[in-house]
Each structure stands twice: as structure tokens, then as C-alpha cells.
Design a protein around this motif. Structure first.
Motif, PDB file in Angstrom:
ATOM      1  N   ASP A 162       0.860  -1.184   0.000  1.00 22.13           N
ATOM      2  CA  ASP A 162       0.000   0.000   0.000  1.00 22.13           C
ATOM      3  C   ASP A 162       0.898   1.237   0.000  1.00 22.13           C
ATOM      4  O   ASP A 162       1.535   1.560   1.011  1.00 22.13           O
ATOM      5  CB  ASP A 162      -0.900  -0.030   1.233  1.00 22.13           C
ATOM      6  N   THR A 163       0.955   1.922  -1.120  1.00 24.03           N
ATOM      7  CA  THR A 163       1.820   3.095  -1.253  1.00 24.03           C
ATOM      8  C   THR A 163       1.557   4.127  -0.169  1.00 24.03           C
ATOM      9  O   THR A 163       2.491   4.720   0.383  1.00 24.03           O
ATOM     10  CB  THR A 163       1.629   3.729  -2.651  1.00 24.03           C
ATOM     11  N   TRP A 164       0.291   4.344   0.175  1.00 18.18           N
ATOM     12  CA  TRP A 164      -0.069   5.430   1.087  1.00 18.18           C
ATOM     13  C   TRP A 164       0.350   5.175   2.527  1.00 18.18           C
ATOM     14  O   TRP A 164       0.335   6.088   3.353  1.00 18.18           O
ATOM     15  CB  TRP A 164      -1.558   5.736   0.988  1.00 18.18           C
ATOM     16  N   ARG A 165       0.734   3.968   2.882  1.00 21.12           N
ATOM     17  CA  ARG A 165       1.210   3.672   4.246  1.00 21.12           C
ATOM     18  C   ARG A 165       2.693   3.987   4.435  1.00 21.12           C
ATOM     19  O   ARG A 165       3.185   4.056   5.557  1.00 21.12           O
ATOM     20  CB  ARG A 165       0.994   2.187   4.578  1.00 21.12           C
ATOM     21  N   GLN A 166       3.427   4.147   3.349  1.00 20.20           N
ATOM     22  CA  GLN A 166       4.877   4.306   3.434  1.00 20.20           C
ATOM     23  C   GLN A 166       5.227   5.724   3.905  1.00 20.20           C
ATOM     24  O   GLN A 166       4.452   6.656   3.706  1.00 20.20           O
ATOM     25  CB  GLN A 166       5.506   4.000   2.083  1.00 20.20           C
ATOM     26  N   ARG A 167       6.386   5.882   4.527  1.00 16.61           N
ATOM     27  CA  ARG A 167       6.777   7.174   5.085  1.00 16.61           C
ATOM     28  C   ARG A 167       8.245   7.479   4.792  1.00 16.61           C
ATOM     29  O   ARG A 167       9.100   6.590   4.840  1.00 16.61           O
ATOM     30  CB  ARG A 167       6.564   7.204   6.604  1.00 16.61           C
ATOM     31  N   LEU A 168       8.493   8.767   4.541  1.00 15.30           N
ATOM     32  CA  LEU A 168       9.854   9.273   4.424  1.00 15.30           C
ATOM     33  C   LEU A 168      10.151  10.046   5.703  1.00 15.30           C
ATOM     34  O   LEU A 168       9.327  10.838   6.153  1.00 15.30           O
ATOM     35  CB  LEU A 168       9.983  10.196   3.206  1.00 15.30           C
ATOM     36  N   VAL A 169      11.314   9.805   6.290  1.00 16.85           N
ATOM     37  CA  VAL A 169      11.704  10.480   7.531  1.00 16.85           C
ATOM     38  C   VAL A 169      12.822  11.464   7.191  1.00 16.85           C
ATOM     39  O   VAL A 169      13.837  11.078   6.593  1.00 16.85           O
ATOM     40  CB  VAL A 169      12.200   9.467   8.589  1.00 16.85           C
ATOM     41  N   THR A 170      12.631  12.717   7.566  1.00 18.59           N
ATOM     42  CA  THR A 170      13.661  13.724   7.322  1.00 18.59           C
ATOM     43  C   THR A 170      14.515  13.897   8.575  1.00 18.59           C
ATOM     44  O   THR A 170      14.173  13.418   9.662  1.00 18.59           O
ATOM     45  CB  THR A 170      13.025  15.056   6.878  1.00 18.59           C
TER      46      THR A 170
ATOM     47  N   GLY B 285      13.281  14.718  12.032  1.00 17.19           N
ATOM     48  CA  GLY B 285      12.414  13.757  12.703  1.00 17.19           C
ATOM     49  C   GLY B 285      10.989  13.721  12.163  1.00 17.19           C
ATOM     50  O   GLY B 285      10.200  12.861  12.559  1.00 17.19           O
ATOM     51  N   ALA B 286      10.647  14.626  11.260  1.00 16.77           N
ATOM     52  CA  ALA B 286       9.298  14.646  10.691  1.00 16.77           C
ATOM     53  C   ALA B 286       9.111  13.478   9.716  1.00 16.77           C
ATOM     54  O   ALA B 286      10.072  13.033   9.073  1.00 16.77           O
ATOM     55  CB  ALA B 286       9.049  15.964   9.975  1.00 16.77           C
ATOM     56  N   THR B 287       7.876  12.968   9.629  1.00 16.88           N
ATOM     57  CA  THR B 287       7.557  11.916   8.669  1.00 16.88           C
ATOM     58  C   THR B 287       6.638  12.483   7.597  1.00 16.88           C
ATOM     59  O   THR B 287       5.796  13.341   7.873  1.00 16.88           O
ATOM     60  CB  THR B 287       6.887  10.707   9.352  1.00 16.88           C
ATOM     61  N   HIS B 288       6.797  11.987   6.382  1.00 15.38           N
ATOM     62  CA  HIS B 288       6.066  12.513   5.233  1.00 15.38           C
ATOM     63  C   HIS B 288       5.424  11.364   4.470  1.00 15.38           C
ATOM     64  O   HIS B 288       6.058  10.344   4.202  1.00 15.38           O
ATOM     65  CB  HIS B 288       7.018  13.288   4.315  1.00 15.38           C
ATOM     66  N   SER B 289       4.147  11.565   4.109  1.00 13.77           N
ATOM     67  CA  SER B 289       3.408  10.593   3.304  1.00 13.77           C
ATOM     68  C   SER B 289       3.768  10.760   1.838  1.00 13.77           C
ATOM     69  O   SER B 289       4.187  11.840   1.405  1.00 13.77           O
ATOM     70  CB  SER B 289       1.901  10.813   3.466  1.00 13.77           C
ATOM     71  N   PRO B 290       3.563   9.712   1.043  1.00 15.02           N
ATOM     72  CA  PRO B 290       3.788   9.853  -0.394  1.00 15.02           C
ATOM     73  C   PRO B 290       2.888  10.938  -0.985  1.00 15.02           C
ATOM     74  O   PRO B 290       1.774  11.175  -0.513  1.00 15.02           O
ATOM     75  CB  PRO B 290       3.428   8.474  -0.948  1.00 15.02           C
ATOM     76  N   ASP B 291       3.372  11.591  -2.020  1.00 19.14           N
ATOM     77  CA  ASP B 291       2.616  12.653  -2.670  1.00 19.14           C
ATOM     78  C   ASP B 291       1.677  12.051  -3.715  1.00 19.14           C
ATOM     79  O   ASP B 291       2.127  11.354  -4.641  1.00 19.14           O
ATOM     80  CB  ASP B 291       3.571  13.649  -3.324  1.00 19.14           C
ATOM     81  N   VAL B 292       0.385  12.335  -3.569  1.00 15.01           N
ATOM     82  CA  VAL B 292      -0.625  11.758  -4.458  1.00 15.01           C
ATOM     83  C   VAL B 292      -0.416  12.217  -5.891  1.00 15.01           C
ATOM     84  O   VAL B 292      -0.430  11.404  -6.829  1.00 15.01           O
ATOM     85  CB  VAL B 292      -2.040  12.140  -3.973  1.00 15.01           C
TER      86      VAL B 292
ATOM     87  N   GLY C 109      14.686  22.288   1.301  1.00 13.87           N
ATOM     88  CA  GLY C 109      15.829  22.307   2.204  1.00 13.87           C
ATOM     89  C   GLY C 109      15.851  21.130   3.169  1.00 13.87           C
ATOM     90  O   GLY C 109      16.867  20.876   3.810  1.00 13.87           O
ATOM     91  N   ALA C 110      14.723  20.381   3.279  1.00 12.51           N
ATOM     92  CA  ALA C 110      14.701  19.207   4.166  1.00 12.51           C
ATOM     93  C   ALA C 110      15.598  18.120   3.586  1.00 12.51           C
ATOM     94  O   ALA C 110      15.670  17.936   2.368  1.00 12.51           O
ATOM     95  CB  ALA C 110      13.273  18.694   4.324  1.00 12.51           C
ATOM     96  N   ARG C 111      16.270  17.404   4.464  1.00 12.86           N
ATOM     97  CA  ARG C 111      17.155  16.328   4.042  1.00 12.86           C
ATOM     98  C   ARG C 111      16.612  14.997   4.536  1.00 12.86           C
ATOM     99  O   ARG C 111      16.065  14.894   5.636  1.00 12.86           O
ATOM    100  CB  ARG C 111      18.572  16.526   4.609  1.00 12.86           C
ATOM    101  N   THR C 112      16.770  13.982   3.733  1.00 13.61           N
ATOM    102  CA  THR C 112      16.224  12.662   4.058  1.00 13.61           C
ATOM    103  C   THR C 112      17.128  11.919   5.036  1.00 13.61           C
ATOM    104  O   THR C 112      18.351  11.923   4.888  1.00 13.61           O
ATOM    105  CB  THR C 112      16.071  11.828   2.774  1.00 13.61           C
ATOM    106  N   ARG C 113      16.510  11.289   6.037  1.00 10.59           N
ATOM    107  CA  ARG C 113      17.239  10.427   6.962  1.00 10.59           C
ATOM    108  C   ARG C 113      16.976   8.953   6.672  1.00 10.59           C
ATOM    109  O   ARG C 113      17.869   8.124   6.758  1.00 10.59           O
ATOM    110  CB  ARG C 113      16.837  10.745   8.401  1.00 10.59           C
ATOM    111  N   ALA C 114      15.703   8.602   6.375  1.00 12.91           N
ATOM    112  CA  ALA C 114      15.352   7.190   6.189  1.00 12.91           C
ATOM    113  C   ALA C 114      14.011   7.089   5.473  1.00 12.91           C
ATOM    114  O   ALA C 114      13.265   8.063   5.349  1.00 12.91           O
ATOM    115  CB  ALA C 114      15.275   6.475   7.535  1.00 12.91           C
ATOM    116  N   VAL C 115      13.712   5.891   5.004  1.00 18.03           N
ATOM    117  CA  VAL C 115      12.380   5.578   4.485  1.00 18.03           C
ATOM    118  C   VAL C 115      11.848   4.408   5.305  1.00 18.03           C
ATOM    119  O   VAL C 115      12.592   3.477   5.618  1.00 18.03           O
ATOM    120  CB  VAL C 115      12.421   5.269   2.967  1.00 18.03           C
ATOM    121  N   ARG C 116      10.581   4.515   5.724  1.00 12.95           N
ATOM    122  CA  ARG C 116       9.914   3.436   6.470  1.00 12.95           C
ATOM    123  C   ARG C 116       8.967   2.718   5.527  1.00 12.95           C
ATOM    124  O   ARG C 116       8.032   3.318   4.994  1.00 12.95           O
ATOM    125  CB  ARG C 116       9.121   3.996   7.645  1.00 12.95           C
TER     126      ARG C 116
END
Length: 195
Positions: free
Chosen positions: A118-126, A129-136, A167-174
Motif C-alpha cells: 500500500d503506497t499510502w502507508r509508506q513514510r519518508l523520515v527527514t 524527525g518529521a515523517t512525510h506521506s507519499p505525494d498523491v 531544504g529538508a534532508r532525508t534520513r530514512a524511508v519506512r
């Protein structure tokens, strides 16, 4: 010539057929455990599939060893790019609100049942510490899957698109697999460090 008395003749003995059948059953029972014995250390290791390599896209990093597992789904990040200002597809283009981050994922179902990605459950962590949902919109413009049934022993490769503050930098993908059969809770995600 003396003929046997028909009154004393009984049915023909069947012990030959039943003995042969019992012997065959024993041979089969002895062979069955051996058929399932792979990995005993006495056989050569199995070969790898020879999958054609693909060139990285412009500006894309190709990280190595970025793998994790969630339930029966094993994920590998094979490509990564951040700080993109726009996205262009076959029928539309769009500017990012902040900046697009694209994560190329290889997903392999290691289980015996279907996993639903499910694409919409995945998260990018900057890094903040913020988490971001995939862009529709980016997902639709680039024709990437929203939900994908991944069969047993099946592998798929696709992009996840995120729109993060400039300017946000990626730390991880969940990355989340789906619960295996009989599970009562969602599986823990695979958190894969980037870049």
C-alpha cells in the motif's frame, strides 16, 4: 494324470501382491524425508538469477546494502534522488510545493501468500524527525502503483514520490508490508537509512 479335487481348491493366495504393495509403500516413505532435505550442506549452493542491470537515471544515487524486512516483504532501496523542483509525466507536469524526493524500491515477497503493498502507508523520515506521506499528485503523474498485490516469491520494482519542505534532508524511508495470514496486528516497518 491326477487332477486336484475341486472341493479342496480355495482362492488363490494374494500374499505376493500385498507384499509388493507394502514394499513400495515403505520405499516411498523412506524417500519422502530425503526429498525435502535441501540445504544439508552436501549440495552445491544454488545459482543467482541473472537479472539485467538498468542504468541509474539522471541525478540518482545508487545506494548499496540498503535492505530491510517488514512481515514477509523484503525491501531494497536501489535508487534515490532528492531536491527535485518539478515532476513531468505523459499527460501532466507539476511543481513541488517544497521539493520532491524519489525512492526507487525493489520489493520481494518471501512468504507463501500474497502481500499487498500500500503506497499510502509508506513514510519518508527527514533529519528533523518529521515523517512525510507519499505525494498523491506525483504518484499519479508518474503512473506509479497505489496498491499492488505481490504474489508469493514475486519481486517488483517501482518509485515512491514524496513532497517535502524545501531544504529538508532525508534520513530514512519506512516501508511496510502487509500482515501475514493469522496476524492480529500490523507488522513493524523496515526502516532503511538514506542517502
Amino acid at each position: 494324470m491326477r487332477h486336484p479335487d475341486p472341493r479342496t481348491r480355495g482362492p488363490r493366495p494374494r500374499h505376493h501382491a500385498s507384499t509388493a504393495l507394502a514394499g513400495a509403500a515403505l520405499a516411498l516413505a523412506a524417500a519422502l524425508p530425503l526429498a525435502g532435505c535441501s540445504g544439508s550442506g552436501h549440495t552445491a549452493s544454488l545459482p543467482d538469477y541473472k537479472i539485467p542491470a538498468e542504468k541509474a537515471r539522471e541525478g540518482e544515487a545508487v545506494p548499496e546494502g540498503r535492505t530491510g524486512k517488514s512481515a514477509d516483504m523484503r525491501f531494497t532501496v536501489v535508487g534515490f534522488r532528492e531536491a527535485m523542483t518539478d515532476v513531468m509525466g505523459t499527460h501532466a507536469s507539476m511543481n513541488a510545493k517544497g521539493a520532491f524526493t524519489r525512492v526507487r524500491v525493489l520489493a520481494v515477497n518471501t512468504g507463501r501468500d500474497i502481500q499487498v503493498f500500500d503506497t499510502w502507508r509508506q513514510r519518508l523520515v527527514t533529519t528533523d524527525g518529521a515523517t512525510h506521506s507519499p505525494d498523491v499528485n506525483a504518484t499519479m503523474i508518474k503512473r506509479q502503483p497505489e496498491r499492488l498485490s505481490v504474489g508469493a516469491s514475486m519481486r517488483v520494482e517501482f518509485d515512491l514520490w514524496f513532497d517535502v519542505p524545501r531544504g529538508a534532508r532525508t534520513r530514512a524511508v519506512r516501508l511496510y508490508g502487509s500482515p501475514p495470514v493469522g496476524a492480529t496486528t500490523d507488522p513493524a516497518p523496515a526502516e532503511i537509512k538514506l542517502p
